[in-house]
Write an enzyme that holds these catalytic residues in place. Structure first.
Site, PDB file in Angstrom:
ATOM      1  N   SER A 220       0.830  -1.203   0.000  1.00  0.00           N
ATOM      2  CA  SER A 220       0.000   0.000   0.000  1.00  0.00           C
ATOM      3  C   SER A 220       0.862   1.250   0.000  1.00  0.00           C
ATOM      4  CB  SER A 220      -0.912   0.006   1.230  1.00  0.00           C
ATOM      5  OG  SER A 220      -1.552   1.254   1.388  1.00  0.00           O
ATOM      6  N   TYR A 233      -0.981  -0.423  10.700  1.00  0.00           N
ATOM      7  CA  TYR A 233      -1.112  -0.862   9.316  1.00  0.00           C
ATOM      8  C   TYR A 233       0.026  -0.313   8.463  1.00  0.00           C
ATOM      9  CZ  TYR A 233      -3.339  -1.628   4.768  1.00  0.00           C
ATOM     10  OH  TYR A 233      -3.614  -2.026   3.478  1.00  0.00           O
TER      11      TYR A 233
END
Length: 362
Positions: A220, A233
């Site tokens: 990501s 995350y």
């Protein structure tokens, strides 16, 4: 009674789908494509224009520059990624973690319909129950014993794995001070440690395969820029990007028949992202899972190493880190990256205190 969460904004204007990605795509297939570029001087010549006429010279110079740029790009890819491996879908056994829904399920269904053998690993049941050519295995990828058991079952039932797609992830979406220790451990285990476990479990089989193999890592842009309410995350995604690049360097030396694909994605268009505010629809459009799936499938089919960034800004996201820190702060504020998660509710549509939700490929 009002709903417990904010419904994401709907596209209600004719220009909403317009984005920089769409504009670049159009230009790449027209003005910046060698075939189209050379049509212009050919059309001039068909009109009996002399070779030394200024419009002819300009068009030839433009077509030559575009052609040389494409050749340079092809050479660059060959130097960076080497030769592709031959892929025969009838001989491929594809293992997808987190493949019961979202991006993982989409890739699984496509390959299942095309004749490949697909194994889906997930703690959740598959959304559509079953799919042609796809075998579901209930497995928690953070459990090394479960992975070992399922790997043995896959070899027995389907054959030796040749493709591993590490797609499973979890988002909790809380500020660090609100995260509990079990939540932190779960996030890091699922998003980072599980990648080590799956690689240690399945990579030996890929190295034994006579047809070679491919490892796909779904990361990501948050791993590069970070974001408020995503400390756990972001740390994990930064870790798996570094893991992937280091692993790719190792495999180039020890097992050159193994190909590696790194996917750096922005926000996906899926119910799992309900409530997330897109920073900028023009510069940072929401990515359709089908578009990401097409790029991943193309890389696997062509047997090549690749780094896939979607949308366009994801391909240049590493340049963000070389900006002066003051300019970085301005970019963050303008983009709204640190306020995007304020109304996040995920797929469940539950209240913010119950926001843990499995997602694929954020």
């Amino acid at each position: 009674m009002p709903p417990p969460y904010n419904t994401p904004p709907q596209r209600d204007s004719w220009f909403a789908p317009l984005s920089v990605d769409l504009i670049v795509k159009v230009f790449k297939t027209t003005f910046f494509h060698p075939f189209i570029a050379w049509i212009v001087p050919l059309c001039f010549r068909a009109q009996n224009m002399f070779w030394d006429a200024p419009p002819m010279l300009v068009s030839i110079a433009w077509a030559s520059m575009i052609t040389l740029s494409w050749i340079a790009g092809a050479i660059n890819d060959r130097l960076a990624f080497g030769l592709p491996r031959e892929v025969d879908l009838s001989e491929e056994v594809i293992v997808i973690t987190g493949g019961a829904s979202g991006l993982g399920l989409l890739i699984a269904e496509v390959y299942g319909m095309r004749g490949a053998t697909v194994a889906v690993l997930d703690v959740e049941e598959m959304e559509n129950g079953e799919a042609r050519g796809v075998t579901y295995y209930k497995c928690d990828v953070t459990d090394k014993d479960q992975l070992a058991r399922v790997a043995a079952e896959i070899e027995r039932d389907l054959g030796t794995p040749t493709v591993l797609i590490n797609n499973a992830a979890v988002v909790i979406g809380k500020p660090l001070l609100s995260l509990t220790f079990p939540e932190i451990e779960k996030s890091i285990s699922t998003n980072l440690l599980s990648q080590f476990y799956t690689l240690k479990t399945f990579l030996p089989a890929l190295t034994r395969s006579e047809v070679g193999g491919t490892v796909v890592t779904v990361s990501s842009v948050i791993g590069t820029v970070g974001a408020a309410n995503l400390t756990d995350y972001a740390a994990a995604k930064a870790g798996i990007s570094a893991l992937h690049r280091s692993l790719a360097a190792e495999l180039r030396q020890s097992h050159p028949q193994i190909r590696t694909v790194l996917v750096t994605a922005g926000q996906l268009s899926t119910p799992l992202f309900y409530g997330v505010q897109t920073p900028n629809r023009f510069l940072a459009p929401v990515v359709e899972p089908v578009d990401v799936a097409k790029e991943v499938i193309a890389a696997i089919d062509n047997g090549r190493n690749a780094e896939i960034g979607m949308p366009l800004y994801a391909r240049w996201i590493n340049w963000y880190t070389v900006l002066p820190v003051g300019l970085q702060a301005i970019v963050r504020k303008v983009a709204g990256v640190d306020t995007a998660m304020q109304n996040f509710v995920g797929r469940t549509g539950g209240r913010r205190e119950n926001k843990e939700v499995l997602i694929q490929g954020f």
